[in-house]
Every structure is written in structure tokens, then in C-alpha cells.
Write a protein that holds these residues in place. Structure first.
Motif, PDB file in Angstrom:
ATOM      1  N   ARG A  98      12.466   2.887 -15.078  1.00 19.39           N
ATOM      2  CA  ARG A  98      11.410   3.213 -16.044  1.00 19.39           C
ATOM      3  C   ARG A  98      10.025   3.065 -15.431  1.00 19.39           C
ATOM      4  NH1 ARG A  98      15.296   0.962 -19.550  1.00 19.39           N
ATOM      5  NH2 ARG A  98      14.513  -1.159 -19.289  1.00 19.39           N
ATOM      6  N   ALA A  99       9.847   2.067 -14.570  1.00 19.67           N
ATOM      7  CA  ALA A  99       8.551   1.887 -13.917  1.00 19.67           C
ATOM      8  C   ALA A  99       8.254   3.046 -12.977  1.00 19.67           C
ATOM      9  CB  ALA A  99       8.524   0.563 -13.157  1.00 19.67           C
ATOM     10  N   ARG A 100       9.260   3.493 -12.243  1.00 24.05           N
ATOM     11  CA  ARG A 100       9.071   4.644 -11.354  1.00 24.05           C
ATOM     12  C   ARG A 100       8.680   5.891 -12.139  1.00 24.05           C
ATOM     13  NH1 ARG A 100      14.308   4.353  -7.343  1.00 24.05           N
ATOM     14  NH2 ARG A 100      13.369   3.139  -5.649  1.00 24.05           N
ATOM     15  N   LEU A 101       9.385   6.104 -13.249  1.00 23.96           N
ATOM     16  CA  LEU A 101       9.072   7.273 -14.074  1.00 23.96           C
ATOM     17  C   LEU A 101       7.638   7.207 -14.585  1.00 23.96           C
ATOM     18  CD1 LEU A 101      12.363   7.676 -16.160  1.00 23.96           C
ATOM     19  CD2 LEU A 101      11.487   9.226 -14.396  1.00 23.96           C
ATOM     20  N   ALA A 102       7.209   6.022 -14.986  1.00 22.41           N
ATOM     21  CA  ALA A 102       5.849   5.855 -15.492  1.00 22.41           C
ATOM     22  C   ALA A 102       4.832   6.171 -14.411  1.00 22.41           C
ATOM     23  CB  ALA A 102       5.646   4.442 -16.013  1.00 22.41           C
ATOM     24  N   ALA A 149      -4.276   4.283  -9.971  1.00 26.26           N
ATOM     25  CA  ALA A 149      -4.579   4.293 -11.400  1.00 26.26           C
ATOM     26  C   ALA A 149      -3.289   4.225 -12.211  1.00 26.26           C
ATOM     27  CB  ALA A 149      -5.366   5.549 -11.767  1.00 26.26           C
ATOM     28  N   ALA A 150      -2.245   4.895 -11.719  1.00 23.41           N
ATOM     29  CA  ALA A 150      -0.957   4.864 -12.422  1.00 23.41           C
ATOM     30  C   ALA A 150      -0.373   3.462 -12.397  1.00 23.41           C
ATOM     31  CB  ALA A 150       0.013   5.867 -11.776  1.00 23.41           C
ATOM     32  N   PHE A 151      -0.443   2.801 -11.248  1.00 27.42           N
ATOM     33  CA  PHE A 151       0.083   1.441 -11.153  1.00 27.42           C
ATOM     34  C   PHE A 151      -0.680   0.479 -12.049  1.00 27.42           C
ATOM     35  CE2 PHE A 151       2.134   2.566  -7.040  1.00 27.42           C
ATOM     36  CZ  PHE A 151       3.404   2.125  -7.358  1.00 27.42           C
ATOM     37  N   ALA A 152      -1.982   0.743 -12.212  1.00 31.83           N
ATOM     38  CA  ALA A 152      -2.800  -0.159 -13.031  1.00 31.83           C
ATOM     39  C   ALA A 152      -2.351  -0.175 -14.484  1.00 31.83           C
ATOM     40  CB  ALA A 152      -4.270   0.255 -12.941  1.00 31.83           C
ATOM     41  N   ASP A 210       0.819  -1.215   0.000  1.00 27.41           N
ATOM     42  CA  ASP A 210       0.000   0.000   0.000  1.00 27.41           C
ATOM     43  C   ASP A 210       0.849   1.258   0.000  1.00 27.41           C
ATOM     44  OD1 ASP A 210      -2.381  -1.576   2.218  1.00 27.41           O
ATOM     45  OD2 ASP A 210      -2.330  -1.460   0.020  1.00 27.41           O
ATOM     46  N   THR A 211       1.960   1.234   0.718  1.00 30.95           N
ATOM     47  CA  THR A 211       2.744   2.460   0.815  1.00 30.95           C
ATOM     48  C   THR A 211       3.539   2.727  -0.446  1.00 30.95           C
ATOM     49  OG1 THR A 211       4.479   3.593   2.053  1.00 30.95           O
ATOM     50  CG2 THR A 211       4.656   1.218   1.880  1.00 30.95           C
ATOM     51  N   LEU A 212       3.676   4.001  -0.793  1.00 32.23           N
ATOM     52  CA  LEU A 212       4.449   4.393  -1.968  1.00 32.23           C
ATOM     53  C   LEU A 212       5.705   5.156  -1.571  1.00 32.23           C
ATOM     54  CD1 LEU A 212       1.551   5.668  -4.255  1.00 32.23           C
ATOM     55  CD2 LEU A 212       2.544   3.400  -4.118  1.00 32.23           C
ATOM     56  N   ALA A 213       5.926   5.274  -0.277  1.00 32.57           N
ATOM     57  CA  ALA A 213       7.041   6.104   0.179  1.00 32.57           C
ATOM     58  C   ALA A 213       8.365   5.608  -0.349  1.00 32.57           C
ATOM     59  CB  ALA A 213       7.067   6.133   1.710  1.00 32.57           C
ATOM     60  N   SER A 214       8.599   4.294  -0.303  1.00 31.12           N
ATOM     61  CA  SER A 214       9.885   3.776  -0.741  1.00 31.12           C
ATOM     62  C   SER A 214      10.053   3.834  -2.248  1.00 31.12           C
ATOM     63  CB  SER A 214      10.048   2.321  -0.281  1.00 31.12           C
ATOM     64  OG  SER A 214       9.081   1.502  -0.888  1.00 31.12           O
ATOM     65  N   LEU A 215       8.979   4.110  -2.979  1.00 31.08           N
ATOM     66  CA  LEU A 215       9.067   4.261  -4.424  1.00 31.08           C
ATOM     67  C   LEU A 215       9.276   5.710  -4.830  1.00 31.08           C
ATOM     68  CD1 LEU A 215       6.212   1.856  -5.532  1.00 31.08           C
ATOM     69  CD2 LEU A 215       8.626   1.387  -5.249  1.00 31.08           C
TER      70      LEU A 215
END
Length: 225
Positions: free
Chosen positions: A212-216, A170-173, A144-149
Motif C-alpha cells: 500500500r505504501a508503494r502504491l501511494a 513530496a510523495a514520501f512526505a 535517497d535511492t528509489l530504485a529498490s522501491l
């Protein structure tokens, strides 16, 4: 092939033979080897990427008796497949072709051609792993947390946080299952090397895909604001 082409091919083989003898005697170390293998990897990646993107890789694999069910590969993933095939092809080239003495001048195959063929031989296993990653692990859930990303941290009301979380979800989806698994493992504290072992990737490939996933993920909320 005319006489001039034959002479050129023979000269190239002689040069390759001298290089290989030097590499074997030096144990694949030293500046000549370093320069050669960097150039070979770069050249090989260019050739293999074109083969994968054009679909010619599948016909070449078939000619080697390794028939694959061809499916559409996104451009970015095609480049990553090519990178993995070049990495594994290089291991074959180094261990069997050079150290194992499978390559020789007498076989009449230039080193670069031998290397590309090694990459073609490596491709079926790389492709099948990609298919497994693309269609497997459907039950993986992101933490659930996005802090480390290094995602956007909202300093506001709880309502703002809920909205930001919905945007992030929605972005992760929009990410592929492969990218989700990479971020999940990274968020759980796995190193690039450990993730590489789990997903059969090089640590460098893992690092690039995570970036690249982080940027997306970051771009999607910015685009929707």
C-alpha cells in the motif's frame, strides 16, 4: 432469554464442546481444524474491525480494567490494528483456550465469544505499539535511492531527474511515519519476517503495508502530472 434461545445456546455449547475435544485430540491439525480456524479468523476480523472503527473496543477494554486514551485512528490503520488484534487474540485462544484447556463447556461461553474476548484482551498491547510507531522514530530518514522501491526511473536530462526526485520526495512526505519506516527497512534489505519482528507485525501484515505504501508513492506523481 426465552426457552428456545436457551436451548439454542445450550446446543451451540454442546457442538463447541465436541469440536474442542476433537481439536485437542488431533493436536489442532486436520481438515476440520483448518476449516474451523479460517472461518473463525474471518468472522473475528469482521467483528473486531467494527469494534475498533466504532470506538466500542475502547469501552470494552475499559470494562476489562485496561483503560486506553482513545485517539482518532485512520480507517486503513484501524483495519490493520484489528488484524493485529485478531492475530494475537488467536494465539491466546489457541494456546490458552484450547491447548491450555482454559475454555470449557462448563464456563458457558461459546467459542466465538471466547475468541472475540481474547482479541479484546490483546487489543491494548496492539494499540500501544501502534501509538509508539505513530509518534516515534521521528528521526528515521529514507534512503535517497528509489530504485529498490520500483519507483519511476527517468531516462532524460539531469534536470528531469532532479524534478522527478522532488516529486518523489513530496510523495514520501505524505506517508505516515510507520509507512516510511517500513519502506526504509525494506530498502535496506530486511525480509518481511525480520521487519515483522522489529515492528511486532505478522509477515503478511508487513507485506500488505509495504504494498500500500508503494502504491501511494507511485500514485502521487501520476496524480500531479
Amino acid at each position: 432469554m426465552d426457552s428456545s434461545d436457551s436451548a439454542s445456546a445450550a446446543d451451540r455449547l454442546r457442538v463447541d464442546g465436541v469440536l474442542v475435544q476433537h481439536f485437542r485430540e488431533s493436536g489442532l491439525t486436520g481438515p476440520v481444524w483448518d476449516q474451523f480456524h479460517r472461518k473463525l479468523l474471518g468472522r473475528g476480523l469482521t467483528i473486531v474491525a467494527k469494534l475498533v472503527k466504532s470506538g466500542a473496543m475502547f469501552s470494552r477494554s475499559g470494562r476489562n480494567g485496561r483503560y486506553l486514551h482513545q485517539q482518532e485512528i485512520p480507517r486503513q490503520e484501524a483495519e490493520e490494528l484489528a488484524s493485529d488484534a485478531v492475530y494475537e487474540g488467536f494465539v491466546y485462544f489457541r494456546d490458552r483456550g484450547l491447548l491450555g484447556r482454559e475454555w470449557s463447556v462448563e464456563h458457558g461461553q461459546p467459542l466465538e465469544e471466547y475468541f472475540v474476548n481474547a482479541c479484546v484482551l490483546a487489543f491494548p498491547n496492539v494499540y500501544r505499539r501502534w501509538q509508539t510507531r505513530a509518534h516515534g522514530w521521528q528521526d528515521v530518514r529514507l534512503v535517497d535511492t528509489l530504485a529498490s522501491l520500483e519507483h519511476v526511473v527517468v531516462e532524460g536530462t539531469p534536470e528531469d531527474a532532479v524534478i522527478e526526485q522532488q516529486v518523489a520526495n513530496a510523495a514520501f512526505a505524505t506517508l505516515s511515519e510507520d509507512s516510511r519506516r517500513l519502506l526504509f527497512l525494506h530498502d535496506q534489505g530486511y525480509s518481511h519476517a525480520e521487519i515483522g519482528e522489529l515492528m511486532r507485525l505478522t509477515p503478511r501484515a508487513v507485506e500488505g503495508r509495504i504494498r500500500r505504501a508503494r502504491l501511494a508513492v507511485r500514485r502521487r506523481p501520476e496524480e500531479e502530472r
